[in-house]
Structure formats: C-alpha cells, structure tokens
Write a protein that holds these residues in place. Structure first.
Motif, PDB file in Angstrom:
ATOM      1  N   MET A 104     -10.734   0.832   0.893  1.00 47.55           N
ATOM      2  CA  MET A 104      -9.458   1.346   1.531  1.00 47.55           C
ATOM      3  C   MET A 104      -9.537   2.640   2.601  1.00 47.55           C
ATOM      4  N   ASP A 105      -8.994   2.746   3.549  1.00 46.98           N
ATOM      5  CA  ASP A 105      -8.977   3.969   4.397  1.00 46.98           C
ATOM      6  C   ASP A 105      -7.533   4.495   4.518  1.00 46.98           C
ATOM      7  N   PHE A 106      -7.516   5.805   4.588  1.00 48.86           N
ATOM      8  CA  PHE A 106      -6.328   6.478   4.530  1.00 48.86           C
ATOM      9  C   PHE A 106      -6.163   7.323   5.749  1.00 48.86           C
ATOM     10  N   ARG A 107      -4.991   7.447   6.574  1.00 43.93           N
ATOM     11  CA  ARG A 107      -5.284   8.220   7.842  1.00 43.93           C
ATOM     12  C   ARG A 107      -3.531   8.457   8.067  1.00 43.93           C
ATOM     13  N   PRO A 108      -3.578   9.320   8.941  1.00 49.15           N
ATOM     14  CA  PRO A 108      -2.373   9.511   9.596  1.00 49.15           C
ATOM     15  C   PRO A 108      -1.932   8.568  10.454  1.00 49.15           C
ATOM     16  N   ILE A 109      -0.657   8.258  10.725  1.00 48.85           N
ATOM     17  CA  ILE A 109      -0.127   7.081  11.810  1.00 48.85           C
ATOM     18  C   ILE A 109      -0.414   7.524  13.084  1.00 48.85           C
ATOM     19  N   THR A 110      -0.677   6.514  14.231  1.00 44.45           N
ATOM     20  CA  THR A 110      -0.832   6.693  15.473  1.00 44.45           C
ATOM     21  C   THR A 110       0.634   5.687  16.033  1.00 44.45           C
ATOM     22  N   PRO A 111       0.773   6.096  17.220  1.00 50.70           N
ATOM     23  CA  PRO A 111       1.956   4.990  18.011  1.00 50.70           C
ATOM     24  C   PRO A 111       1.588   3.719  17.771  1.00 50.70           C
ATOM     25  N   ASN A 112       0.336   3.410  17.687  1.00 49.41           N
ATOM     26  CA  ASN A 112      -0.073   1.734  17.444  1.00 49.41           C
ATOM     27  C   ASN A 112       0.537   1.322  16.319  1.00 49.41           C
ATOM     28  N   ASP A 113       0.765   2.274  15.342  1.00 43.89           N
ATOM     29  CA  ASP A 113       1.204   1.856  13.781  1.00 43.89           C
ATOM     30  C   ASP A 113       2.515   1.518  13.716  1.00 43.89           C
ATOM     31  N   VAL A 114       3.400   1.654  14.910  1.00 42.83           N
ATOM     32  CA  VAL A 114       4.938   1.743  14.515  1.00 42.83           C
ATOM     33  C   VAL A 114       5.263  -0.002  14.224  1.00 42.83           C
ATOM     34  N   LYS A 115       4.901  -0.902  15.062  1.00 39.81           N
ATOM     35  CA  LYS A 115       5.246  -2.389  14.843  1.00 39.81           C
ATOM     36  C   LYS A 115       4.762  -2.692  13.549  1.00 39.81           C
ATOM     37  N   PRO A 116       3.187  -2.538  13.076  1.00 38.71           N
ATOM     38  CA  PRO A 116       2.895  -3.120  11.791  1.00 38.71           C
ATOM     39  C   PRO A 116       3.597  -2.266  10.668  1.00 38.71           C
ATOM     40  N   LEU A 117       4.220  -1.111  10.746  1.00 39.16           N
ATOM     41  CA  LEU A 117       4.895  -0.324   9.742  1.00 39.16           C
ATOM     42  C   LEU A 117       6.217  -1.049   9.787  1.00 39.16           C
ATOM     43  N   GLN A 118       6.889  -1.287  10.754  1.00 37.14           N
ATOM     44  CA  GLN A 118       8.194  -1.904  10.686  1.00 37.14           C
ATOM     45  C   GLN A 118       8.217  -3.294  10.051  1.00 37.14           C
ATOM     46  N   ARG A 119       7.105  -3.867  10.180  1.00 36.38           N
ATOM     47  CA  ARG A 119       6.820  -5.297   9.422  1.00 36.38           C
ATOM     48  C   ARG A 119       6.711  -4.801   7.852  1.00 36.38           C
ATOM     49  N   LEU A 120       5.742  -4.060   7.636  1.00 33.93           N
ATOM     50  CA  LEU A 120       5.517  -3.514   6.289  1.00 33.93           C
ATOM     51  C   LEU A 120       6.930  -3.134   5.486  1.00 33.93           C
ATOM     52  N   PHE A 121       7.666  -2.480   6.325  1.00 38.22           N
ATOM     53  CA  PHE A 121       8.979  -1.937   5.665  1.00 38.22           C
ATOM     54  C   PHE A 121      10.028  -3.139   5.428  1.00 38.22           C
ATOM     55  N   MET A 122       9.896  -3.921   6.326  1.00 38.09           N
ATOM     56  CA  MET A 122      10.795  -5.113   6.234  1.00 38.09           C
ATOM     57  C   MET A 122      10.432  -6.095   4.906  1.00 38.09           C
ATOM     58  N   GLU A 123       9.052  -6.497   4.909  1.00 34.10           N
ATOM     59  CA  GLU A 123       8.465  -7.175   4.164  1.00 34.10           C
ATOM     60  C   GLU A 123       8.646  -6.551   2.677  1.00 34.10           C
ATOM     61  N   SER A 124       8.128  -5.275   2.542  1.00 40.96           N
ATOM     62  CA  SER A 124       8.351  -4.616   0.979  1.00 40.96           C
ATOM     63  C   SER A 124       9.763  -4.547   0.813  1.00 40.96           C
ATOM     64  N   LEU A 125      10.686  -4.219   1.532  1.00 40.48           N
ATOM     65  CA  LEU A 125      12.092  -3.883   1.285  1.00 40.48           C
ATOM     66  C   LEU A 125      12.655  -5.415   0.813  1.00 40.48           C
ATOM     67  N   SER A 126      12.532  -6.193   1.706  1.00 44.11           N
ATOM     68  CA  SER A 126      13.154  -7.722   1.423  1.00 44.11           C
ATOM     69  C   SER A 126      12.660  -7.916  -0.126  1.00 44.11           C
ATOM     70  N   ASP A 127      11.429  -7.968  -0.315  1.00 46.30           N
ATOM     71  CA  ASP A 127      10.822  -8.208  -1.693  1.00 46.30           C
ATOM     72  C   ASP A 127      11.650  -7.658  -2.861  1.00 46.30           C
ATOM     73  N   LEU A 128      11.719  -6.094  -2.394  1.00 45.95           N
ATOM     74  CA  LEU A 128      12.113  -5.302  -3.504  1.00 45.95           C
ATOM     75  C   LEU A 128      13.538  -5.537  -3.872  1.00 45.95           C
ATOM     76  N   ILE A 129      14.230  -5.782  -2.776  1.00 49.45           N
ATOM     77  CA  ILE A 129      15.863  -6.188  -2.836  1.00 49.45           C
ATOM     78  C   ILE A 129      15.949  -7.440  -3.545  1.00 49.45           C
ATOM     79  N   ARG A 130      15.095  -8.452  -3.130  1.00 48.53           N
ATOM     80  CA  ARG A 130      15.200  -9.549  -3.927  1.00 48.53           C
ATOM     81  C   ARG A 130      14.867  -9.614  -5.317  1.00 48.53           C
ATOM     82  N   ARG A 131      13.749  -8.923  -5.560  1.00 45.19           N
ATOM     83  CA  ARG A 131      13.664  -8.697  -7.100  1.00 45.19           C
ATOM     84  C   ARG A 131      14.503  -7.866  -7.936  1.00 45.19           C
TER      85      ARG A 131
END
Length: 172
Positions: free
Chosen positions: A1-28
């Motif tokens: 695993m790699d840990f790093r600060p975000i870059t502008p290229n990470d915005v869309k993947p982060l939005q997908r991660l938020f939607m996926e994680s929160l949708s799962d959390l809200i459902r559970r």
C-alpha cells in the motif's frame, strides 16, 4: 500500500470512493434520510477543494495496485467538536476517513490512521468524531472510549461521539 497527499488527478476517483463508501454505509446503517448521501458527498468535495486552497487542510489517500482504496484528512476541528469541547490550540482533526467497502477489514484503515498520525509528528493532539454507529464501533475499538458522547444528537438513541487523542513519542 502507498500513502500520499492528493493531487488534482485524484478528485474524480475520490468522488467515486465517497459515493461507494457512503452508499454502502447508509445501506448497512439503514438510514432513511434521502439527502444524507448528497450532503455528505458535497461536504467531502468541499474538503478536497479546501486542501488545494487552504494550507490548514491536507487530504491523503492510500493506493493499492494503482487504485485509491482509502482517504483521510487533517484539518481544523469541525463545528461539532469546537461547540462541545475546549479545543487545544494547534490541535487538528483527523476526519473524512473512508475505506472502499471491498477493502475493509484488510488493514487499510489501520495503515491509513498510522500514516496520518505519522504526518502529525511527536506530541500531537488530534480530535476525531463519528456519527455513524459502525464508525463509532470501529473508533472505540481502535482508540478506546470517546471523551464525549452527545446522546440523541442525531435523534433518539443516535449519539455523536468525539475522541481526543494526545499522541506521545512511540505511540501508534
């Protein structure tokens, strides 16, 4: 695993991660608030933008095999924390902690927290809060009991919990 600060290229993947994680959390969690997902994603997107515009906000990601699987932010303590605790000067909040549902229980969260804490340095004090019951359970197992539980904050039987951690040399 790699840990790093975000870059502008990470915005869309982060939005997908938020939607996926929160949708799962809200459902559970069986939440029935139709606006919760949209409001939380908007708040998280604001934090991402703040990280590019404000030196007091840092957002980090964990990547595994080139894919973002977790995220966390270091930022000034939020309004819930500052309204209910006397916040120590210079202390920060670790917030916006999300791990992709298919990566949970695989050490991503522990790795993420350890790496974020390492960025804070020795003798750091930080706050962390949680409103979702499963998140509260996770943090209680990881950090111990909260310093404050705001009973019925989100409604009858739905508390909001706040932790204050005073990191000392050698503590992980």
């Amino acid at each position: 695993m790699d840990f790093r600060p975000i870059t502008p290229n990470d915005v869309k993947p982060l939005q997908r991660l938020f939607m996926e994680s929160l949708s799962d959390l809200i459902r559970r969690e069986q939440f029935e608030d139709a606006d919760l997902l949209e409001e939380e994603v908007a708040r998280l997107n604001t934090t991402i933008q703040d990280s590019f515009d404000d030196d007091a906000v840092d957002v980090f990601v964990v990547e595994r095999e080139g894919k973002i699987v977790g995220t966390a932010a270091v930022l000034p303590p939020n309004e819930i924390i500052t309204a209910h605790l006397d916040v120590e000067p210079g202390a920060v909040e670790i917030g916006c902690v999300y791990v992709a549902p298919d990566q949970q229980r695989q050490g991503v969260g522990s790795f993420l927290l350890s790496e974020v804490m390492a960025t804070l340095g020795e003798d750091a004090t930080f706050y962390l809060d949680a409103g979702f019951p499963s998140s509260q359970d996770y943090w209680e197992k990881r950090l111990g009991p909260p310093v404050m539980s705001l009973d019925h904050y989100w409604g009858p039987g739905a508390p909001h919990k706040i932790w204050k951690i005073m990191k000392r040399p050698g503590w992980k």
